[in-house]
Design an enzyme around this catalytic site. Structure first.
Site, PDB file in Angstrom:
ATOM      1  N   LYS A 114      -0.398   4.114   8.257  1.00  0.00           N
ATOM      2  CA  LYS A 114      -0.515   2.711   7.836  1.00  0.00           C
ATOM      3  C   LYS A 114       0.484   1.819   8.579  1.00  0.00           C
ATOM      4  O   LYS A 114       0.411   0.605   8.538  1.00  0.00           O
ATOM      5  CB  LYS A 114      -0.324   2.594   6.322  1.00  0.00           C
ATOM      6  CG  LYS A 114      -1.428   3.310   5.522  1.00  0.00           C
ATOM      7  CD  LYS A 114      -1.194   3.172   4.027  1.00  0.00           C
ATOM      8  CE  LYS A 114      -2.129   4.016   3.186  1.00  0.00           C
ATOM      9  NZ  LYS A 114      -3.489   3.422   3.042  1.00  0.00           N
ATOM     10  N   LYS A 144       0.876  -1.178   0.000  1.00  0.00           N
ATOM     11  CA  LYS A 144       0.000   0.000   0.000  1.00  0.00           C
ATOM     12  C   LYS A 144       0.902   1.212   0.000  1.00  0.00           C
ATOM     13  O   LYS A 144       2.121   1.081   0.148  1.00  0.00           O
ATOM     14  CB  LYS A 144      -0.902  -0.006   1.241  1.00  0.00           C
ATOM     15  CG  LYS A 144      -0.121  -0.249   2.555  1.00  0.00           C
ATOM     16  CD  LYS A 144      -1.012  -0.370   3.775  1.00  0.00           C
ATOM     17  CE  LYS A 144      -1.710  -1.690   3.936  1.00  0.00           C
ATOM     18  NZ  LYS A 144      -3.160  -1.652   3.820  1.00  0.00           N
ATOM     19  N   ARG A 145       0.329   2.413  -0.193  1.00  0.00           N
ATOM     20  CA  ARG A 145       1.153   3.611  -0.099  1.00  0.00           C
ATOM     21  C   ARG A 145       1.846   3.662   1.262  1.00  0.00           C
ATOM     22  O   ARG A 145       1.315   3.166   2.256  1.00  0.00           O
ATOM     23  CB  ARG A 145       0.281   4.862  -0.292  1.00  0.00           C
ATOM     24  CG  ARG A 145      -0.138   5.087  -1.732  1.00  0.00           C
ATOM     25  CD  ARG A 145       1.046   5.330  -2.633  1.00  0.00           C
ATOM     26  NE  ARG A 145       1.566   6.669  -2.449  1.00  0.00           N
ATOM     27  CZ  ARG A 145       1.399   7.687  -3.283  1.00  0.00           C
ATOM     28  NH1 ARG A 145       0.732   7.506  -4.412  1.00  0.00           N
ATOM     29  NH2 ARG A 145       1.905   8.874  -3.032  1.00  0.00           N
ATOM     30  N   THR A 197      -8.949  -1.325   0.663  1.00  0.00           N
ATOM     31  CA  THR A 197      -9.547  -2.222  -0.318  1.00  0.00           C
ATOM     32  C   THR A 197      -8.584  -3.385  -0.589  1.00  0.00           C
ATOM     33  O   THR A 197      -9.020  -4.482  -0.956  1.00  0.00           O
ATOM     34  CB  THR A 197      -9.863  -1.493  -1.638  1.00  0.00           C
ATOM     35  OG1 THR A 197      -8.751  -0.660  -1.986  1.00  0.00           O
ATOM     36  CG2 THR A 197     -11.109  -0.639  -1.509  1.00  0.00           C
TER      37      THR A 197
HETATM   38  C1  26V Z   1      -6.039  13.849  -1.479  1.00  0.00           C
HETATM   39  C2  26V Z   1      -5.313  14.662  -2.260  1.00  0.00           C
HETATM   40  C3  26V Z   1      -5.033  15.998  -1.758  1.00  0.00           C
HETATM   41  C4  26V Z   1      -4.773  16.932  -2.861  1.00  0.00           C
HETATM   42  C5  26V Z   1      -3.712  16.396  -3.786  1.00  0.00           C
HETATM   43  C6  26V Z   1      -4.091  15.087  -4.402  1.00  0.00           C
HETATM   44  C7  26V Z   1      -4.866  14.236  -3.504  1.00  0.00           C
HETATM   45  C8  26V Z   1      -5.176  12.968  -3.925  1.00  0.00           C
HETATM   46  C9  26V Z   1      -5.916  12.152  -3.118  1.00  0.00           C
HETATM   47  C10 26V Z   1      -6.341  12.600  -1.904  1.00  0.00           C
HETATM   48  C11 26V Z   1      -7.212  11.785  -1.025  1.00  0.00           C
HETATM   49  C12 26V Z   1      -6.781  10.436  -0.846  1.00  0.00           C
HETATM   50  C13 26V Z   1      -7.796   9.751  -0.055  1.00  0.00           C
HETATM   51  C14 26V Z   1      -7.733   8.295  -0.289  1.00  0.00           C
HETATM   52  O1  26V Z   1      -7.096   7.791  -1.188  1.00  0.00           O
HETATM   53  N1  26V Z   1      -8.423   7.595   0.545  1.00  0.00           N
HETATM   54  C15 26V Z   1      -8.464   6.158   0.477  1.00  0.00           C
HETATM   55  O2  26V Z   1      -9.653   5.812  -0.193  1.00  0.00           O
HETATM   56  C16 26V Z   1      -9.812   4.414  -0.316  1.00  0.00           C
HETATM   57  C17 26V Z   1     -11.047   4.169  -1.133  1.00  0.00           C
HETATM   58  O3  26V Z   1     -12.172   4.601  -0.449  1.00  0.00           O
HETATM   59  C18 26V Z   1      -9.883   3.789   1.070  1.00  0.00           C
HETATM   60  O4  26V Z   1      -9.975   2.403   0.921  1.00  0.00           O
HETATM   61  C19 26V Z   1      -8.648   4.139   1.887  1.00  0.00           C
HETATM   62  O5  26V Z   1      -8.779   3.669   3.198  1.00  0.00           O
HETATM   63  C20 26V Z   1      -8.454   5.634   1.902  1.00  0.00           C
HETATM   64  O6  26V Z   1      -7.220   5.975   2.510  1.00  0.00           O
END
Ligand code: 26V
Length: 825
Positions: free
Chosen positions: A568, A562-563, A670
């Protein structure tokens, strides 16, 4: 050599269409299907000759891949047209899924699986002297996303096509997706990714579908009405990729926008010899779709990011309104035909933009525009981390989108006027536009992505808004597509499932429960074990090739992919690994279960702590893998550049799924679902969808440990919590001592002093607090793994009870609870 004559069976077209029609009608006419290999072979050769312009003896693997891809694509086009025509003819409501990320991965094999053509494709390519799996692996991953959020969007696209939900995905056609990761002396190096350098065979360019996207400028008043006079414009030009569902019964469109200049180049400047300046507007416009932002952890108020978000959203909404107006005239009817889902707040400008299009451009009164927009819009929240929540300085927002700034203020005061909140709930607050609040207010439904997360969205993220709008926040637990993540990625297990319970499980994953009747049958367990072992043998060979490390397929494969993020807790994992290594060295002759610790994942380029964790894991790996004392008992591997394709290789070969985030921090996860489906029990905390996995699989088939969300919040109130936890734990003291002494960084003994200091004194993510519990849970894993029959039973129970985590279930639930769309098939 085989003599190859192109175009031998041009009559294949009729057969092909006939076959697809049969599948669409659920008719198993085997006579038609038997003709497929001949037909497909001719189609591949036709494309090689006439599309690629290559002669078989001179064709490269790339040429063969393209020829096969075009041949397979041809089979998608018919059901795609059929689905589109039906949607128009029946005037159906459609869902529009707006997402800044689609983490698709490879397409070729997935498409052959869904069309039921995988075996034929393999056979055909073999008859042409080509290895199908090599061809499949020649395809670059479409990595237009960072992680969970983007991969979810891709799973949703596939499930919407499978369950027959008329849908469009809208995104950006990034020229460069997520960076490629390399390690240099154990440290992450990023290199640009270039997936479009070769032709991408799955898309159709639609230059006729292009929209002007305005930016900047100012707002004038003409005849008492606001008129936005933009200072810049770019063109959004569409590229369509068909997304085919299981058995080709339905197909939808993923429409990705490319940014182009509205004006190609300045001829006058060019003629004056000022070549660079002449090309400038073009270069500037193209930057909008040039790169994916590689950070999903910290929000930064970058103007380019805001422009990308508006670019996607405005193009999508203009396209949606154009399509609606094609058959309808009353814009108030929009919600009867249009559901728009915002994947996180990234497209949340959809609220004000839809209001602007409906009122400024189409004459609806503001309040009606508001009501109409709201009835169309849904908002999914994917994170609670405050540093990832989008807020835009009103200065930036107002400069890039001056008219939207006014509309946001109008929405804010409309909301206050209409609902008179007891407290001031501001969309605009402290000179910032808060995108979460904006998305909430503009949506008729707001959802979290697991039961626990949705609860926290209500209680912690939007408590006042939740009181004001009871019932608006709902839960939609995530899911993953079993076609890609089981049927395609784990053929040995998929075949065993079909052999045991018959087919049909691919589109009705609850059927996997049928496996439960067999878990006490030793013969079944032996087959299950054999399927896992086949995957592990293949992975061991791949690891040897790619990491130069020899691992035994008899060892327990323990995987965290994962990232890389502090929450995490890859750090918890590697520190426990150090402890385990130390324990083996103390008592080398004890009955240890051999383990292979596998890590995978990228850090955001600017996330220093995450990068340090990567360096640390690699440093520990170097010491441990070269230690003769622990040689057959412990190995650590961290392959470079974890991506969707690597996940497809690692997850089916895993024995243990590491889901160890600090409780309350992982919205859902996921990956956890993919491991479960593939028969890997979880070692994990009560976080995100782990809670529901535990509930489905039963405590006896899950290695639970750690603080709960509430306990974690309470623990943090004690500023000395980590010091106390460390001092109470000899294993923890030993581990931190070794790291501080430089045992894993002999060339620079103080390299990890900062890291050790943080664990002692600034341990927000509670690594120390959960260490002993994690260690104990790992000991239970060892004991359980030593009992083969019991372990395999547990693994099989995980697969058997994973039905709930199909994204088909998730999509059906969105369709009934948010979108109000019935299935078309
Ligand atoms: C935030 C940002 C901030 C601005 C710049 C680009 C960017 C890109 C993505 C995000 C939000 C990331 C949130 C995310 O990936 N959440 C993950 O979503 C999954 C699907 O619902 C979930 O399984 C993970 O637990 C959750 O960390």
């Amino acid at each position: 050599m085989t003599r190859i004559s192109p175009g031998a069976t041009c009559g294949g077209k009729v057969t092909r269409l006939g076959w697809i029609r049969n599948v669409c009608q659920g008719d198993d006419n085997l006579d038609d299907q038997r003709l497929i290999p001949e037909t497909l072979r001719a189609e591949v050769l036709r494309h090689l000759t006439y599309t690629l312009g290559k002669d078989a003896p001179n064709a490269s693997i790339y040429d063969w891949r393209m020829a096969l891809s075009y041949a397979i694509r041809d089979h998608i086009v018919e059901p795609w047209f059929a689905a589109t025509r039906r949607t128009w003819a029946e005037d159906r409501k459609r869902v529009y899924y707006l997402s800044m990320e689609f983490l698709i991965g490879r397409i070729l094999e997935d498409a052959t699986v869904n069309l039921g053509l995988r075996d034929q494709a393999q056979e055909v390519m073999a008859s042409l002297g080509q290895d199908f799996s090599q061809i499949v692996e020649d395809e670059p991953d479409a990595a237009l996303g960072n992680g969970g959020l983007g991969r979810l969007a891709a799973c949703f696209m596939e499930s919407m096509a499978t369950v027959g939900c008329p849908a469009y995905g809208y995104g950006i056609r990034y020229e460069h997706g997520l960076f490629r990761q390399r390690f240099q002396n154990g440290q992450q190096i990023e290199a640009p990714e270039d997936w479009l350098r070769q032709t991408h065979p799955w898309e159709f360019a639609r230059p006729e579908s292009a929209y002007t996207i305005p930016f900047k400028g100012n707002v004038e008043t003409r005849d008492g009405k606001p008129v936005w006079v933009p200072g810049e414009t770019v063109l959004a030009s569409a590229h369509d990729t068909p997304v085919i569902g299981w058995q080709g019964k339905w197909a939808n469109t993923l429409r990705l926008w490319e940014a182009l200049p509205t004006q190609m180049f300045d001829l006058e400047r060019f003629n004056r010899g000022d070549y660079a300046a002449a090309a400038e507007p073009e270069a500037l416009a193209r930057t909008l779709s040039r790169v994916l932002y590689p950070d999903d952890t910290t929000y930064q108020g970058k103007e380019l990011r805001l422009k990308q978000e508006f670019f996607l959203t405005s193009a999508a909404l203009q396209d949606i309104l154009r399509r609606f107006k094609n058959g309808h005239s009353n814009l108030r009817d929009l919600p009867k035909y249009v559901a728009i889902q915002m994947n996180d707040t990234h497209p949340a400008i959809a609220g004000p933009e839809l209001v602007r299009l409906l009122s400024d451009e189409n004459g609806l009164p503001f309040e009606e525009a508001m009501e109409t927009a709201q009835a169309c819009l849904g908002y999914t929240n994917h994170t609670l981390l405050p540093e990832a929540l989008e807020r835009w300085a009103t200065f930036t927002f107002g400069a890039v989108l001056p008219r939207h700034m006014q509309i946001v203020e109008q929405i804010d005061s409309w909301h206050r006027r209409t609902y008179s909140p007891p407290h001031y709930i501001g969309i605009v607050k402290h000179q910032e536009v808060r995108m979460g609040e904006l998305a909430f207010v503009m949506a008729h439904k707001v959802n979290g992505v697991s039961a626990l997360h949705s609860d926290l969205v209500k209680k912690n993220l939007f408590p006042e808004l939740n009181r004001l709008h009871p019932g608006r926040i709902i839960n939609q637990t995530n899911g993953v597509t079993p076609r890609r993540w089981l049927k395609m990625a784990n053929r040995p297990l998929a075949d065993l499932i079909t052999e045991t319970i018959g087919d049909g499980w691919e589109a009705d994953l609850d059927k996997l429960r049928g496996l439960e009747a067999h878990v006490d049958d030793a013969a079944f367990r032996a087959k299950f074990d054999k399927s896992k072992r086949a995957n592990k043998v293949a992975l061991a060979a791949w690891i040897k090739d790619h990491c130069g490390v020899t691992v035994s397929p008899d060892a327990l494969f323990d995987v965290q992919v994962k990232r890389i993020h502090e929450y995490k807790r890859q750090l918890l994992n590697i520190l426990q690994t150090v402890s385990h290594w130390h324990a083996i060295k103390q008592d080398p002759t004890a009955n240890w279960v051999p383990r292979v610790k596998i890590f995978g994942g990228k850090s955001a380029p600017g996330y220093a702590v995450a990068k340090e964790i990567i360096h640390f894991i690699n440093d520990v790996a170097t010491v441990v893998n070269n230690d003769p004392d622990t040689k057959d008992l412990l190995k650590i591997v961290y392959p470079e550049n974890y991506n969707v394709s690597m996940a497809e290789r690692l997850i089916p070969a895993s024995d243990l799924s590491e889901q160890i985030s600090t409780a309350g921090k992982e919205a859902s996860g996921t990956g956890n679902m993919k491991f479960m489906m593939n028969g890997a029990p979880t070692i994990g905390t009560l976080d995100g969808a782990n809670v529901e996995i535990l509930q489905e699989v039963g405590a006896e088939n899950f290695f639970l440990f750690g603080l709960t969300t509430e306990e974690a919040m309470k623990r943090r109130e004690d500023p000395d919590q980590s010091r106390k936890a460390i001092e109470a734990s000899q294993p923890m003291l030993d581990v931190l001592q070794m790291v501080a002494e430089g045992r894993f960084s002999p060339d620079q003994k103080d390299r990890y002093h900062g890291l050790v200091h943080r664990v002692w004194h600034h341990d927000y993510f509670l690594v120390a607090a959960d260490f002993d519990a994690y260690n104990a849970a790992q000991a239970k894993v060892d004991a359980a793994y030593a009992d083969r029959a019991a372990w395999v039973r547990m693994a099989a129970m995980n697969t058997a009870r994973s039905g709930f985590f199909s994204s088909d279930r998730t999509i059906r639930s969105y369709m009934s609870e948010i979108w109000d769309i019935p299935a078309a098939i």
